[in-house]
Motif scaffolding. Structure first.
Motif, PDB file in Angstrom:
ATOM      1  N   LYS A 126       0.828  -1.202   0.000  1.00 17.58           N
ATOM      2  CA  LYS A 126       0.000   0.000   0.000  1.00 17.58           C
ATOM      3  C   LYS A 126       0.870   1.262   0.000  1.00 17.58           C
ATOM      4  O   LYS A 126       1.820   1.360   0.768  1.00 17.58           O
ATOM      5  CB  LYS A 126      -0.904   0.024   1.236  1.00 17.58           C
ATOM      6  CG  LYS A 126      -1.782  -1.203   1.391  1.00 17.58           C
ATOM      7  CD  LYS A 126      -2.511  -1.167   2.720  1.00 17.58           C
ATOM      8  CE  LYS A 126      -3.315  -2.446   2.955  1.00 17.58           C
ATOM      9  NZ  LYS A 126      -3.943  -2.450   4.300  1.00 17.58           N
ATOM     10  N   PRO A 127       0.548   2.229  -0.829  1.00 18.14           N
ATOM     11  CA  PRO A 127       1.315   3.489  -0.861  1.00 18.14           C
ATOM     12  C   PRO A 127       1.359   4.183   0.496  1.00 18.14           C
ATOM     13  O   PRO A 127       2.364   4.799   0.851  1.00 18.14           O
ATOM     14  CB  PRO A 127       0.559   4.329  -1.899  1.00 18.14           C
ATOM     15  CG  PRO A 127      -0.127   3.332  -2.762  1.00 18.14           C
ATOM     16  CD  PRO A 127      -0.502   2.198  -1.854  1.00 18.14           C
ATOM     17  N   GLU A 128       0.280   4.090   1.256  1.00 18.34           N
ATOM     18  CA  GLU A 128       0.220   4.744   2.553  1.00 18.34           C
ATOM     19  C   GLU A 128       1.314   4.244   3.494  1.00 18.34           C
ATOM     20  O   GLU A 128       1.844   4.988   4.326  1.00 18.34           O
ATOM     21  CB  GLU A 128      -1.154   4.506   3.193  1.00 18.34           C
ATOM     22  CG  GLU A 128      -1.309   5.071   4.593  1.00 18.34           C
ATOM     23  CD  GLU A 128      -1.194   6.588   4.622  1.00 18.34           C
ATOM     24  OE1 GLU A 128      -0.865   7.120   5.699  1.00 18.34           O
ATOM     25  OE2 GLU A 128      -1.417   7.223   3.574  1.00 18.34           O
ATOM     26  N   SER A 129       1.687   2.972   3.341  1.00 18.16           N
ATOM     27  CA  SER A 129       2.710   2.393   4.213  1.00 18.16           C
ATOM     28  C   SER A 129       4.067   3.051   3.997  1.00 18.16           C
ATOM     29  O   SER A 129       4.862   3.175   4.933  1.00 18.16           O
ATOM     30  CB  SER A 129       2.817   0.881   3.966  1.00 18.16           C
ATOM     31  OG  SER A 129       1.598   0.234   4.274  1.00 18.16           O
ATOM     32  N   TYR A 130       4.332   3.484   2.760  1.00 17.61           N
ATOM     33  CA  TYR A 130       5.594   4.182   2.490  1.00 17.61           C
ATOM     34  C   TYR A 130       5.636   5.514   3.220  1.00 17.61           C
ATOM     35  O   TYR A 130       6.674   5.912   3.768  1.00 17.61           O
ATOM     36  CB  TYR A 130       5.757   4.414   0.986  1.00 17.61           C
ATOM     37  CG  TYR A 130       6.060   3.157   0.205  1.00 17.61           C
ATOM     38  CD1 TYR A 130       7.359   2.680   0.103  1.00 17.61           C
ATOM     39  CD2 TYR A 130       5.045   2.444  -0.425  1.00 17.61           C
ATOM     40  CE1 TYR A 130       7.641   1.532  -0.608  1.00 17.61           C
ATOM     41  CE2 TYR A 130       5.321   1.287  -1.129  1.00 17.61           C
ATOM     42  CZ  TYR A 130       6.614   0.840  -1.218  1.00 17.61           C
ATOM     43  OH  TYR A 130       6.900  -0.314  -1.909  1.00 17.61           O
TER      44      TYR A 130
END
Length: 209
Positions: A126-130
């Protein structure tokens, strides 16, 4: 055969003593070739080389090793062992590893390089995890790493030849190999003639879309 090809080309070009080391980053413990044999009409060639299987390394020993390269190996080992780990657990693993790295008080150049490698090599789904991971790094370092992680990733990819790949229009080709043919990173890199690191970065951009 590739190891032998690299060997004779380097030997022919530089005419210097050469030793070879094959580093295996796959998840198959039984796969560790260490030789190449050629034979044709009485002509024979046997070439053997050194090997290093990351999956065989001891996680605890690597975490205690003061050599910065041990942290690179540990990052790869973590990626191999946690391929199916969810983002939440992977975030904790990466954050703990970075905290351990930071506690070593290494120079900022090495720290920035290792931080970038940790982000690029071990992927979230997930992009949010980055974004969360970036914030964790800022918290741990008190913003003491002057180069932002996103800038660092760009800097490292340029060093690895990814920028050169972009100039050649390889991004679209690699995307098609991944999305339409379902090739692995190694297969896509071989077909497109780019580095595996380049393919991994393209795969990240696909996940972030």
């Amino acid at each position: 055969k590739r190891m032998y090809t690299y060997f004779y080309r380097l030997l022919d070009r530089y005419e210097k003593p050469i030793t070879a080391l094959a580093i295996f980053t796959d998840d198959n413990l039984s796969y560790k070739p260490d030789s190449y044999h050629y034979e044709f009409m009485g002509t024979k060639q046997m070439y053997t080389f050194n090997t290093y299987k990351i999956l065989e390394q001891d996680e605890k020993a690597l975490s205690q090793d003061t050599n910065p390269f041990a942290l690179v190996v540990l990052t790869v080992l973590m990626a191999i062992k946690n391929k199916k780990t969810n983002d939440e657990d992977l975030l904790k693993l990466k954050t703990d590893l970075f905290r351990s790295m930071y506690a070593r008080n290494m120079d900022k150049t090495s720290m920035r390089a290792l931080a970038g490698f940790l982000k690029m090599y071990v992927h979230f789904s997930k992009p949010e995890s980055y974004r969360i991971f970036n914030n964790e790094i800022k918290t741990i370092t008190n913003n003491n790493i002057t180069m932002g992680i996103e800038e660092l990733v760009l800097h490292l990819t340029e060093q690895k030849g990814i920028e050169k790949g972009l100039e050649k229009g390889k991004v679209k080709e690699v995307r098609n190999l991944i999305t339409k043919l379902g090739l692995s990173d190694e297969q896509a890199a071989d077909v497109a003639g780019v580095t595996i690191e380049f393919v991994k970065q393209v795969r990240v951009t696909l996940k972030e879309q």
